[in-house]
Write a protein that holds these residues in place. Structure first.
Motif, PDB file in Angstrom:
ATOM      1  N   GLN A 127      -4.858 -46.248 -48.277  1.00 47.65           N
ATOM      2  CA  GLN A 127      -6.481 -47.141 -48.348  1.00 47.65           C
ATOM      3  C   GLN A 127      -5.584 -48.300 -47.467  1.00 47.65           C
ATOM      4  O   GLN A 127      -6.264 -49.041 -47.771  1.00 47.65           O
ATOM      5  CB  GLN A 127      -6.824 -47.104 -49.510  1.00 47.65           C
ATOM      6  CG  GLN A 127      -7.536 -45.854 -49.922  1.00 47.65           C
ATOM      7  CD  GLN A 127      -7.861 -46.308 -51.636  1.00 47.65           C
ATOM      8  OE1 GLN A 127      -7.420 -46.777 -52.156  1.00 47.65           O
ATOM      9  NE2 GLN A 127      -9.019 -45.529 -51.663  1.00 47.65           N
ATOM     10  N   TYR A 130      -7.660 -49.843 -44.852  1.00 45.08           N
ATOM     11  CA  TYR A 130      -9.651 -50.017 -45.515  1.00 45.08           C
ATOM     12  C   TYR A 130      -9.997 -49.570 -46.956  1.00 45.08           C
ATOM     13  O   TYR A 130      -9.238 -48.734 -47.127  1.00 45.08           O
ATOM     14  CB  TYR A 130     -10.600 -48.988 -44.727  1.00 45.08           C
ATOM     15  CG  TYR A 130     -12.042 -49.424 -44.971  1.00 45.08           C
ATOM     16  CD1 TYR A 130     -12.580 -50.960 -44.875  1.00 45.08           C
ATOM     17  CD2 TYR A 130     -12.709 -48.627 -46.231  1.00 45.08           C
ATOM     18  CE1 TYR A 130     -14.113 -50.791 -45.516  1.00 45.08           C
ATOM     19  CE2 TYR A 130     -14.033 -49.306 -46.692  1.00 45.08           C
ATOM     20  CZ  TYR A 130     -14.253 -50.494 -45.917  1.00 45.08           C
ATOM     21  OH  TYR A 130     -15.412 -50.213 -46.437  1.00 45.08           O
ATOM     22  N   GLN A 132     -13.253 -49.973 -49.833  1.00 40.55           N
ATOM     23  CA  GLN A 132     -14.378 -50.808 -49.624  1.00 40.55           C
ATOM     24  C   GLN A 132     -14.197 -52.059 -51.267  1.00 40.55           C
ATOM     25  O   GLN A 132     -15.396 -52.689 -50.897  1.00 40.55           O
ATOM     26  CB  GLN A 132     -15.446 -49.733 -50.543  1.00 40.55           C
ATOM     27  CG  GLN A 132     -16.883 -50.170 -50.632  1.00 40.55           C
ATOM     28  CD  GLN A 132     -17.571 -48.656 -50.758  1.00 40.55           C
ATOM     29  OE1 GLN A 132     -17.712 -47.295 -51.263  1.00 40.55           O
ATOM     30  NE2 GLN A 132     -18.767 -49.354 -50.843  1.00 40.55           N
ATOM     31  N   GLU A 133     -13.689 -51.654 -52.046  1.00 36.20           N
ATOM     32  CA  GLU A 133     -13.594 -52.672 -53.337  1.00 36.20           C
ATOM     33  C   GLU A 133     -11.994 -53.570 -53.578  1.00 36.20           C
ATOM     34  O   GLU A 133     -11.689 -52.997 -53.398  1.00 36.20           O
ATOM     35  CB  GLU A 133     -13.896 -51.601 -54.722  1.00 36.20           C
ATOM     36  CG  GLU A 133     -13.947 -52.655 -55.988  1.00 36.20           C
ATOM     37  CD  GLU A 133     -14.866 -52.276 -56.695  1.00 36.20           C
ATOM     38  OE1 GLU A 133     -14.517 -52.309 -57.671  1.00 36.20           O
ATOM     39  OE2 GLU A 133     -14.890 -50.486 -56.632  1.00 36.20           O
ATOM     40  N   ASP A 238     -19.915 -53.725 -44.113  1.00 34.48           N
ATOM     41  CA  ASP A 238     -19.175 -52.686 -43.095  1.00 34.48           C
ATOM     42  C   ASP A 238     -18.367 -52.744 -42.576  1.00 34.48           C
ATOM     43  O   ASP A 238     -17.977 -51.846 -41.193  1.00 34.48           O
ATOM     44  CB  ASP A 238     -20.318 -51.707 -43.518  1.00 34.48           C
ATOM     45  CG  ASP A 238     -21.505 -52.136 -42.255  1.00 34.48           C
ATOM     46  OD1 ASP A 238     -21.655 -53.406 -41.900  1.00 34.48           O
ATOM     47  OD2 ASP A 238     -22.160 -51.521 -41.948  1.00 34.48           O
TER      48      ASP A 238
END
Length: 300
Positions: A127, A130, A132-133, A238
């Motif tokens: 990761q 990128y 997400q959190e 996004d």
């Protein structure tokens, strides 16, 4: 680590609760340093080396100075107590460990009391580019160096107080946009830099891709900062941003911190929002975006 676009506990936060970490009413925990494995320190080391090399000449001087003053270690995940030993005497701020994203009002209350919530866990090796959190690297490396700068520290404190006082739910999107376009994705003028800007937002400085895109790409708009314009502008969670707002210097944020935003929030609560990529007649356009790669929907 703001929950500007989310108000409920996320799956990751629930995972931390289920792991048995003792979580207080304000969502803070003791940093579970013993839980960091060799892979966590290796990920921190790789990200730190990559971003510090990339940011040289691209990030604002205040960020680099803060990184040095705090003495953030390059080889391992930092101890939050060690960070606070440098940060708190300088500006009165301290970082507190949290399991993940927390509700808006909890987050605002921490900022209003000069506490910055930092997610304790590290992302996985797959990761790196990128996540997400927000994780520990985003929150700590991205946000904390500027908290030792007194002007930026006062801005963050004032933001927290204003957000905490705004009990009208209609004001939350306005405040979320201000946070997003300054603290997370802010740019600052620098005539000698590509497109006349350098980086200060944490969402940029902690991301290899957005570091290059925000400063060098011809796709996004780069617009002079204006408080009402920012509060009415949607953003992207996004993809890379369609527009960035550029402050002249940190004194401009200090002026925002001194502004009584309550009347503005009340006036703008029912005003229509602008799309993330809109250009308006009154904008100070530093660079007009080519719109390459833009998606037509998905603005928050």
């Amino acid at each position: 680590m703001s929950t500007a676009t989310r108000t409920a506990a996320t799956a990751k936060l629930q995972e931390q609760f289920d792991a048995g970490l003792e979580t207080r009413a304000d969502f803070t925990i003791d940093q579970p340093f013993e839980r960091y494995r060799a892979v966590d320190h290796a990920v921190w080391r790789q990200l730190y080396a990559r971003q510090t090399a990339l940011l040289e000449g691209r990030v604002c001087d205040e960020f680099l100075a803060g990184l040095v003053r705090i003495g953030m270690p390059a080889e391992r995940v930092p101890s939050f107590d060690e960070i606070n030993a440098k940060l708190t005497p300088a500006t009165g701020w301290r970082i507190v460990a949290v399991p993940g994203l927390v509700p808006d009002q909890v987050f605002f209350a921490h900022l209003a009391n000069r506490r910055f919530p930092v997610t304790w866990w590290m992302r996985r090796p797959d990761q790196l580019d990128y996540l997400q959190e927000p994780d520990c690297f985003h929150d700590l490396f991205g946000h904390v160096p500027l908290l030792i700068d007194p002007v930026f520290a006062d801005y963050m404190h004032a933001y927290g107080r204003a957000a905490l006082a705004a009990d009208d739910a209609g004001a939350l999107p306005l405040l979320a946009r201000l946070y997003w376009y300054t603290v997370e994705f802010g740019l600052i003028r620098d005539a000698a830099s590509p497109n006349g800007v350098k980086i200060y937002g944490a969402g940029i400085v902690s991301s290899q891709g957005e570091t290059l895109y925000s400063q060098q790409s011809g796709s996004p708009n780069r617009l002079g900062f204006e408080l009402e314009r920012v509060m009415r502008t949607r953003y992207r969670i996004d993809t890379f941003q369609k527009s960035y707002f550029v402050i002249d210097d940190f004194e401009q944020l200090f002026e925002v911190a001194q502004t009584d935003v309550a009347p503005l929030l009340q006036r703008l609560a029912t005003a229509p929002a602008f799309a993330a990529g809109d250009l308006l007649p009154g904008d100070r356009v530093l660079t007009r975006g080519s719109r390459a790669g833009w998606q037509d929907d998905g603005d928050v």
